[in-house]
Enzyme design. Structure first.
Site, mmCIF file in Angstrom:
data_model
loop_
_atom_site.group_PDB
_atom_site.id
_atom_site.type_symbol
_atom_site.label_atom_id
_atom_site.label_comp_id
_atom_site.label_asym_id
_atom_site.label_seq_id
_atom_site.Cartn_x
_atom_site.Cartn_y
_atom_site.Cartn_z
ATOM 1 N N SER A 195 0.828 -1.205 0.000
ATOM 2 C CA SER A 195 0.000 0.000 0.000
ATOM 3 C C SER A 195 0.861 1.252 0.000
ATOM 4 O O SER A 195 1.634 1.485 -0.920
ATOM 5 C CB SER A 195 -0.962 -0.048 1.191
ATOM 6 O OG SER A 195 -1.929 0.964 1.120
ATOM 7 N N HIS A 238 -8.307 -4.751 -0.418
ATOM 8 C CA HIS A 238 -6.989 -4.145 -0.228
ATOM 9 C C HIS A 238 -6.082 -4.967 0.679
ATOM 10 O O HIS A 238 -4.908 -5.166 0.375
ATOM 11 C CB HIS A 238 -7.179 -2.738 0.358
ATOM 12 C CG HIS A 238 -5.934 -1.920 0.385
ATOM 13 N ND1 HIS A 238 -5.267 -1.525 -0.757
ATOM 14 C CD2 HIS A 238 -5.219 -1.404 1.434
ATOM 15 C CE1 HIS A 238 -4.218 -0.798 -0.435
ATOM 16 N NE2 HIS A 238 -4.152 -0.720 0.888
#
Length: 275
Positions: free
Chosen positions: A96, A254
């Site tokens: 991320s 995610h």
């Protein structure tokens, strides 16, 4: 080596699993810390590698200075961790927000100690919608997040975690325990670092850093990632980096370090073995 001191006298918490094999340096995402890598890191270490993970400044057990929440500083911190840990022939892997550290490190520092890189659910190349990046996310999305964090950070983090992992009303990608652990990690960070890093990862343009990706690059991303949508991130990076391989996790959100930890470890190990 529980702590190292950076060039601007910030103490960063560093942990190591394994003591031989390839050096693998793991950089965590927002708003987490190095513990978010534990499942994957243990598998990598048990496969015979030395794994190093650290808490970004402002997060986890690291110092919370007032300054340094920009990607040049983050890349310098990574360089200091690499030097202090005497890393050689490393694999750098950013999750991320941590993908930005990898990108800026490659363009800002010598790559002599790095042989391969990985980007997982990464914010690279550019998150923000601008005139020359029309597919990005509107700035008011991130400003709204900052407003909500200032209003009730604990409430924001509790609401944020289910989307992060893809939990719905019926289907549960992760347990309540994972959500609780995520909340605990998020609340270990300082409020100012949390806000400043949100600004950094949402507004930093890494498109100019992509030219530095002349090393073998593995890109892992979920197709249903609503936090960092795959079309504006992984697919663009894969198209721009010649020596890259993109693996898409169908239906994944995610937080693949939890929801797809076995697949992530498997794909990283296969990538490392290719070297």
């Amino acid at each position: 080596m529980p702590f190292i001191t950076t060039r601007d006298d910030t103490d960063l918490y560093v942990k190591q699993l394994g003591d031989s094999g390839r050096d693998i340096v793991l950089i965590h995402g927002w708003p987490l810390n190095a513990d978010s890598w534990d499942d994957v890191a243990l598998t990598l270490a048990q496969a015979g590698h030395r794994v190093i993970a650290y808490d970004r400044r402002g997060f986890g057990r690291s110092d919370q200075p007032w300054h340094g929440y920009d990607y040049d500083s983050f890349a310098d911190d990574l360089a200091d961790v690499i030097d202090a840990a005497e890393v050689e022939d490393a694999v750098l892997v950013g999750f991320s927000m941590g993908g930005g550290e990898v990108a800026r490190y490659l363009s800002r520092h010598s790559k002599a100690k790095v042989k391969q890189v990985g980007l997982i659910s990464s914010v690279v190349p550019f998150m923000l919608k601008t005139a020359d990046n029309p597919d990005g996310a509107p700035g008011d999305v991130f400003e709204g997040m900052k407003k909500d964090i200032r209003s009730d950070r604990a409430g924001f983090m509790q609401d944020f975690a289910p989307q992060f992992y893809g939990n719905g009303w019926i289907s549960k990608a992760v347990s309540q325990g994972v959500l609780d652990a995520t909340f605990q990690m998020a609340m270990m960070a300082g409020l100012w670092p949390t806000l400043a890093c949100l600004t950094a990862f949402s507004s930093t343009d890494f498109r100019g850093d992509l030219a530095a990706f002349d090393l073998p690059t593995l890109i892992l991303h979920g197709t249903e990632d609503r936090t960092v949508p795959i079309d504006i991130s992984a697919r663009k990076t894969a198209a721009a980096v010649p020596n890259s391989r993109l693996i898409e996790y169908e239906g994944a959100a995610h937080g693949v370090l939890a929801t797809h930890k076995n697949e992530v470890a498997r794909d990283l190990l296969a990538f490392i073995d290719q070297a």
